[in-house]
Scaffold this active site. Structure first.
Site, PDB file in Angstrom:
ATOM      1  N   TRP A 134      29.172  -4.230 -69.957  1.00 29.60           N
ATOM      2  CA  TRP A 134      28.189  -2.673 -69.410  1.00 29.60           C
ATOM      3  C   TRP A 134      26.887  -3.447 -69.156  1.00 29.60           C
ATOM      4  O   TRP A 134      26.152  -3.096 -68.375  1.00 29.60           O
ATOM      5  CB  TRP A 134      27.584  -1.760 -70.634  1.00 29.60           C
ATOM      6  CG  TRP A 134      27.561  -2.350 -71.667  1.00 29.60           C
ATOM      7  CD1 TRP A 134      28.268  -2.635 -72.815  1.00 29.60           C
ATOM      8  CD2 TRP A 134      26.733  -3.438 -72.576  1.00 29.60           C
ATOM      9  NE1 TRP A 134      27.936  -3.270 -73.605  1.00 29.60           N
ATOM     10  CE2 TRP A 134      26.662  -3.205 -73.384  1.00 29.60           C
ATOM     11  CE3 TRP A 134      24.962  -3.560 -71.432  1.00 29.60           C
ATOM     12  CZ2 TRP A 134      25.624  -4.044 -73.684  1.00 29.60           C
ATOM     13  CZ3 TRP A 134      23.730  -3.438 -72.060  1.00 29.60           C
ATOM     14  CH2 TRP A 134      24.534  -4.179 -73.660  1.00 29.60           C
ATOM     15  N   ASN A 135      26.627  -4.648 -69.485  1.00 34.46           N
ATOM     16  CA  ASN A 135      25.580  -4.781 -69.137  1.00 34.46           C
ATOM     17  C   ASN A 135      24.499  -6.172 -67.701  1.00 34.46           C
ATOM     18  O   ASN A 135      23.867  -5.318 -67.050  1.00 34.46           O
ATOM     19  CB  ASN A 135      25.116  -5.975 -70.085  1.00 34.46           C
ATOM     20  CG  ASN A 135      26.015  -7.305 -69.378  1.00 34.46           C
ATOM     21  OD1 ASN A 135      27.222  -7.774 -68.865  1.00 34.46           O
ATOM     22  ND2 ASN A 135      25.545  -9.172 -69.588  1.00 34.46           N
ATOM     23  N   LYS A 158      39.608  -2.103 -66.030  1.00 32.83           N
ATOM     24  CA  LYS A 158      38.867  -1.423 -67.438  1.00 32.83           C
ATOM     25  C   LYS A 158      37.519  -1.367 -67.741  1.00 32.83           C
ATOM     26  O   LYS A 158      37.374  -2.073 -67.602  1.00 32.83           O
ATOM     27  CB  LYS A 158      39.753  -1.692 -68.363  1.00 32.83           C
ATOM     28  CG  LYS A 158      39.934  -0.878 -69.936  1.00 32.83           C
ATOM     29  CD  LYS A 158      38.143  -0.752 -70.550  1.00 32.83           C
ATOM     30  CE  LYS A 158      38.728  -0.484 -71.624  1.00 32.83           C
ATOM     31  NZ  LYS A 158      37.076  -0.355 -71.784  1.00 32.83           N
ATOM     32  N   HIS A 159      36.227  -0.887 -67.551  1.00 34.11           N
ATOM     33  CA  HIS A 159      35.262  -0.592 -67.727  1.00 34.11           C
ATOM     34  C   HIS A 159      34.850  -0.662 -68.581  1.00 34.11           C
ATOM     35  O   HIS A 159      35.581   0.274 -69.945  1.00 34.11           O
ATOM     36  CB  HIS A 159      34.222   0.090 -66.075  1.00 34.11           C
ATOM     37  CG  HIS A 159      32.973  -0.465 -66.475  1.00 34.11           C
ATOM     38  ND1 HIS A 159      32.137  -1.495 -66.888  1.00 34.11           N
ATOM     39  CD2 HIS A 159      32.698  -0.739 -64.912  1.00 34.11           C
ATOM     40  CE1 HIS A 159      31.620  -2.082 -66.187  1.00 34.11           C
ATOM     41  NE2 HIS A 159      31.667  -1.687 -64.792  1.00 34.11           N
ATOM     42  N   SER A 211      32.288 -10.007 -74.875  1.00 33.22           N
ATOM     43  CA  SER A 211      32.473 -11.307 -76.894  1.00 33.22           C
ATOM     44  C   SER A 211      33.375 -11.402 -76.901  1.00 33.22           C
ATOM     45  O   SER A 211      34.243 -11.841 -76.402  1.00 33.22           O
ATOM     46  CB  SER A 211      32.138  -9.973 -77.635  1.00 33.22           C
ATOM     47  OG  SER A 211      33.235  -9.397 -77.775  1.00 33.22           O
ATOM     48  N   GLU A 232      34.561 -14.586 -69.320  1.00 33.04           N
ATOM     49  CA  GLU A 232      33.591 -15.406 -70.127  1.00 33.04           C
ATOM     50  C   GLU A 232      32.940 -14.881 -70.821  1.00 33.04           C
ATOM     51  O   GLU A 232      32.378 -13.611 -70.515  1.00 33.04           O
ATOM     52  CB  GLU A 232      32.971 -14.892 -68.384  1.00 33.04           C
ATOM     53  CG  GLU A 232      31.189 -15.717 -68.327  1.00 33.04           C
ATOM     54  CD  GLU A 232      30.107 -14.804 -68.666  1.00 33.04           C
ATOM     55  OE1 GLU A 232      29.354 -15.054 -70.080  1.00 33.04           O
ATOM     56  OE2 GLU A 232      29.995 -13.491 -68.237  1.00 33.04           O
ATOM     57  N   LEU A 233      32.241 -15.297 -71.768  1.00 34.53           N
ATOM     58  CA  LEU A 233      32.484 -14.312 -73.360  1.00 34.53           C
ATOM     59  C   LEU A 233      30.458 -14.749 -73.654  1.00 34.53           C
ATOM     60  O   LEU A 233      29.957 -14.851 -73.151  1.00 34.53           O
ATOM     61  CB  LEU A 233      33.064 -15.241 -74.572  1.00 34.53           C
ATOM     62  CG  LEU A 233      34.611 -15.645 -73.975  1.00 34.53           C
ATOM     63  CD1 LEU A 233      35.380 -15.826 -75.368  1.00 34.53           C
ATOM     64  CD2 LEU A 233      34.747 -13.496 -73.455  1.00 34.53           C
ATOM     65  N   CYS A 266      24.713 -13.124 -70.953  1.00 32.69           N
ATOM     66  CA  CYS A 266      24.862 -13.653 -71.679  1.00 32.69           C
ATOM     67  C   CYS A 266      24.394 -15.394 -71.293  1.00 32.69           C
ATOM     68  O   CYS A 266      24.314 -16.150 -71.733  1.00 32.69           O
ATOM     69  CB  CYS A 266      26.492 -14.248 -70.574  1.00 32.69           C
ATOM     70  SG  CYS A 266      27.538 -12.547 -71.356  1.00 32.69           S
ATOM     71  N   GLU A 363      25.110 -14.776 -81.013  1.00 30.23           N
ATOM     72  CA  GLU A 363      23.914 -14.770 -79.623  1.00 30.23           C
ATOM     73  C   GLU A 363      23.324 -13.557 -79.958  1.00 30.23           C
ATOM     74  O   GLU A 363      24.082 -12.625 -80.826  1.00 30.23           O
ATOM     75  CB  GLU A 363      24.937 -14.305 -78.963  1.00 30.23           C
ATOM     76  CG  GLU A 363      24.523 -14.253 -77.205  1.00 30.23           C
ATOM     77  CD  GLU A 363      25.429 -13.822 -76.351  1.00 30.23           C
ATOM     78  OE1 GLU A 363      25.144 -13.760 -75.217  1.00 30.23           O
ATOM     79  OE2 GLU A 363      26.564 -13.362 -76.894  1.00 30.23           O
TER      80      GLU A 363
END
Length: 458
Positions: A134-135, A158-159, A211, A232-233, A266, A363
């Site tokens: 969502w960010n 899939k949002h 995540s 991309e975590l 991130c 994080e």
């Protein structure tokens, strides 16, 4: 989590959406699979025309889209508007460069492999599933979708369940721009139903931004199906300030680097690692500038920092800070939940963070900055590399030898010298260690979901 728009400024549910049924999901997968057969046969020139039309639609809808972003996840309206325009730029970048990035290559001396001609070419692979957060509800999706469709692939999205209006806008964007019907579809489904979609034989690969646990789960499923993934975590990016740095400039940029998008990025700088010679001066300036940020209604043009996107995210941030303080860390500014509606947390700077504290290794996904004092570049690199993450990093120094040393010794997917980490269509983006695998953007990004085919002619 319900599929709903919940305004983080008020905490109120504005709109709820019914998940797609199994039959509706099947219909969308089938449509996207059928569209691939058509899209892969189109020319780069035709795809580029459609992609530029999609970029124009974004620009035409910029105010509507910015408001959707702000209401769904709390990003200040100025940043939301900039996100939409960045997406349009990214789509145009791939419209201009996809054919160049995917051009066939020939060996200069094919006789070395016993051929009259030999080389490689890129071919699309089919339907790619994108599991997105969502960010950055538009940018995260479109930095995948732009290159994927320009390569001739089709996409399923899939949002995140708290940005359904953004998902539904993207569901129709490419068809409105002229792409074949079904080229890109959104699936309104909970995370529990992703596995079935990923295991569908018509879905050939997947990309996830999110995540670390989510990435591990998706990669395990994809691995069992022998399907390619790009992940991309998380990140806990270091922002290193050495003794030769322009301290005033570094402190000013540090505020933006930590607090952009309400600190929910991130690649936001999270750990500020400062040489002892300039530690006091930098920390004083940094704290002053953080304390001066305007916190408030994200729809107000004057607001610098809005609420966290979710109540659980706000509570997690509060818990991380409380853990550090209980174990001896010192809050220099902020560090509390203000008495107001919405999911706010005061922008925070904290020092004295040490091993054993959650903030040292986890994080912090929100506007909390940790500051470390170091004696030299070796200690700075040791602190910077002392997490499981390796997404990006920033180094401030005017010593050319030091610049090269940090570029060589930081374990990260990127090193920014005398600037803050950002993503650009022109540069590859991704991390190492627990921050993920693969790359997005630039030539590397469009090639991730292509079959690199060797061609040999006798």
């Amino acid at each position: 989590m319900a599929i709903a728009t919940i305004n983080p400024f008020t905490g109120r549910t504005e709109q709820e959406f019914e998940p797609h049924t199994d039959a509706e999901v099947e219909e969308r997968i089938a449509a996207t699979h059928a569209a691939f057969a058509e899209l892969r046969r189109t020319s780069f020139a035709q795809r580029a025309e459609w992609m530029r039309a999609a970029a124009q639609l974004l620009e035409d809808d910029v105010e509507k889209l910015a408001r959707i972003i702000t209401i769904e996840m709390g990003r200040p309206i100025k940043g939301a508007r900039a996100e939409v325009l960045k997406c349009a730029k990214g789509l145009r970048f791939y419209a201009d460069h996809a054919e160049e990035f995917l051009a066939p290559e020939q060996l200069d001396d094919p006789s070395a492999v016993g051929a009259s001609q030999a080389g490689t070419r890129y071919a699309p692979i089919g339907v790619v599933l994108a599991v997105m957060p969502w960010n950055y509800p538009l940018w995260q999706v479109l930095r995948f979708a732009g290159p994927a469709l320009m390569a001739g692939n089709t996409g399923l999205l899939k949002h995140s369940s708290n940005v359904p209006q953004a998902a539904l806008y993207l569901d129709t964007l490419f068809e409105r721009a002229g792409f074949p019907a079904g080229s890109f579809h959104a699936l309104l489904i909970p995370a529990s139903r992703v596995e079935k979609v990923l295991r569908d034989p018509r879905v050939k690969a997947a990309t996830l931004t999110g995540s670390e646990p989510a990435g591990r789960s998706l990669a395990a499923i994809a691995g069992s199906e022998v399907k390619h993934v790009v992940l991309e975590l998380g990140g806990s990016d270091p922002f290193i300030v050495m003794s030769s740095a322009d301290v005033d400039r570094a402190a000013s940029v540090a505020v933006t680097a930590r607090n952009q998008n309400n600190g929910q990025s991130c690649i936001a700088a999270k750990r500020f690692i400062v040489h002892t010679d300039v530690y006091d001066a930098f920390t004083r300036l940094f704290c002053e500038k953080v304390a001066a940020l305007t916190v408030g209604d994200p729809l107000d043009e004057a607001t610098d920092v809005g609420p966290l996107a979710t109540e659980s995210g706000r509570d997690e941030l509060e818990s991380q800070v409380a853990d550090a303080v209980a174990k001896g860390a010192i809050v220099r500014t902020g560090g509390f939940v203000p008495d107001r509606d919405g999911w706010f947390y005061e922008p925070t700077v904290i020092e004295g963070v040490a091993p054993g504290m959650r903030l040292h290794l986890e994080e912090a996904f929100g506007h909390v900055a940790t500051v470390y004092r170091v004696a030299d570049r070796e200690e700075a690199a040791a602190v910077a590399n002392g997490t499981t993450f390796g997404l990006s990093s920033a180094v401030w120094t005017t010593d050319p030898d030091e610049e090269d040393w940090f570029v060589e010794n930081l374990d990260a997917g990127a090193v920014f010298v005398n600037g803050m980490t950002a993503s650009y269509p022109e540069l590859p983006f991704g991390g190492v260690k627990d921050s993920g695998v693969g790359r997005e953007l630039a030539a590397a990004g469009i090639r991730e979901f292509c079959n690199l085919k060797t061609v040999w002619k006798g």
